[in-house]
Write an enzyme that holds these catalytic residues in place. Structure first.
Site: not given
Length: 478
Positions: A135, A280
């Site tokens: 991220e 995820e």
């Protein structure tokens, strides 16, 4: 002779074309087979940010017991990689964010990273993906983000140098890489990252036949406004649908909406056929009082339905890309009690530290949804309305409480004023009582500045007023 030569030349060209076409078709077939193989093995994220978690040896045995087919590490832990060589699990390893800049700057550094973290284990350990960072575009780290693709490219160069072609390199991005995501056809990447990062990234992924990795959590999208989106729609079990007004595509769950918004964003940049992987996704089994819907039943429902959908054969895909195989990693193996942030951050696990299930889940997707034991009905599927306080957890360490008490009282002249000798909250004189007031007062005063009722695991929220007639504890009203 010239006629014969022409005839032989024609045969040669035709046979060469046929062979080329056959090789191309064979290559496409093998690519598709590999995609199906990767997508058929539902993965699990194995994070280790907890002080009560089992050893890698025990954890890997637990991963095998839940029949996961792939494990994703947030590092390249040598012990875990060695142990995984004795399993049939596919493995994904991660380059930490702080190493990206160094890797991008020098091929020698990237070569050393591959030499240290891949070559001692591969191919006995079935490493399939190397993820660079996590991220990275969610943080204000301009220098690191522009180094992302160069770092990925250097790792691929090193892998190729060693004749390794079946390890794909990617990077997990969050949904906040999009400027807009609703309706799905309106999906668009943020302007400030499109030129410097997204276009080079998509070109790299496309050129290496890798995947666009996405951390995608419908829980957060739903919980921000639970009155606007049906919980059943978020949990894959509603009968309601949403039709995109621009495309006419019909959506039956929130995850597909979010995935398609990314697929549309990539299409707008010229990459309509990019592979997609979910690095995820999951649902929290517990959270703070204001974190609506974070409970065991919802977590079990989401993950069971997710696995059923993603392990289907043939692949279901999404409304905009039907039949698309999507490798998927459930988040996560354990609750991780040393993560910071709100309560949900520490409660995404499917197993307790001893390996017993928080709720049952079958990673093969074979167990019918009616085949699991019933779970208690939750009480927090609608937003809580009322007062909330922050108090020490039972059995909190007194030394740590005293340190936190001093920290809280030092932040503001008003935070602990009521604890002064002779004031309304001075008695009873004990570390626990004074810490209870100080932590609660500090949290109530600074909660709107993202202060959490956690204090390194010393405190939690409660709806029971800890004060008394003389000493009034400030509260937060939800």
């Amino acid at each position: 002779m010239s006629l014969l030569a022409f005839f032989l030349f024609t045969i040669l060209v035709f046979s060469s074309s046929c062979c080329s076409a056959t090789r191309f078709q064979g290559h496409r077939y093998m690519q598709r087979k590999t995609m199906l193989d990767l997508a058929s093995k539902i993965g699990i994220n194995y994070g280790r940010r907890g002080n009560n978690l089992p050893s890698p040896y025990q954890s890997i045995n637990f991963i095998k017991s839940i029949k996961a087919g792939h494990v994703k590490l947030y590092d390249a832990d040598p012990e875990s990689l060695t142990l995984l060589s004795q399993t049939n699990l596919y493995v994904t390893i991660t380059v930490p964010n702080h190493q990206i800049t160094a890797l991008s700057s020098n091929q020698t550094i990237a070569d050393e990273w591959v030499r240290t973290n891949i070559l001692p284990y591969y191919p006995q350990t079935q490493i399939r993906f190397v993820l660079v960072g996590n991220e990275i575009l969610s943080y204000n780290s301009g220098n690191v983000s522009v180094n992302l693709v160069p770092a990925m490219r250097k790792i691929v160069n090193s892998l190729r140098l060693h004749g390794i072609h079946n390890i794909k390199v990617g990077t997990p991005l969050a949904m906040d890489s999009l400027r807009s995501s609703f309706p799905p056809s309106n999906g668009t990447f943020r302007e400030e990252i499109t030129g410097p990062v997204m276009l080079p990234l998509l070109k790299f992924l496309n050129g290496t036949n890798s995947y666009f990795f996405l951390n995608v959590h419908p829980y957060f999208r739903w919980s921000r406004n639970p009155m606007n989106t049906s919980l059943d729609f978020a949990l894959f079990q509603g009968h309601s649908t949403y039709t995109d007004p621009q495309t006419g595509l019909v959506y039956r769950n929130l995850l597909d909406q979010m995935l398609d918004s990314v697929l549309f964003a990539m299409t707008k940049l010229g990459y309509p056929h990019m592979r997609l992987a979910i690095s995820e996704t999951g649902w929290p089994n517990f959270g703070d009082i204001d974190e609506t819907g974070a409970n065991i039943l919802n977590a079990a429902t989401y993950n069971r339905n997710l696995i059923k959908k993603m392990s289907a054969s043939p692949p279901i895909g999404t409304p905009s890309r039907p039949g698309l195989p999507i490798p998927t990693f459930v988040f996560s193996l354990f609750n991780e009690n040393q993560k910071s942030g709100s309560g949900t951050q520490r409660h995404w696990g499917i197993l307790h530290p001893d390996g017993s299930p928080i709720y049952d889940v079958d990673f093969t997707g074979q167990t019918p949804l009616t085949g699991f034991n019933p779970l208690p009905k939750p009480t927090n599927n609608v937003p809580y309305k009322g007062q909330v306080w922050c108090v020490p957890v039972e059995g909190a360490n007194e030394t740590e409480l005293e340190e936190t008490l001093r920290m809280a009282c030092a932040q503001s002249n008003t935070t602990c004023a009521a604890l002064a000798p002779g004031r309304e909250c001075y008695e009873p004189v004990s570390i626990y009582w004074h810490a209870s007031y100080a932590l609660n007062s500090y949290w109530a005063q600074f909660r709107n500045q993202s202060i959490q009722c956690f204090f390194n695991g010393l405190a939690h929220e409660t709806t029971t007023n800890p004060g008394n007639d003389r000493c009034k504890f400030p509260s937060v009203t939800l």
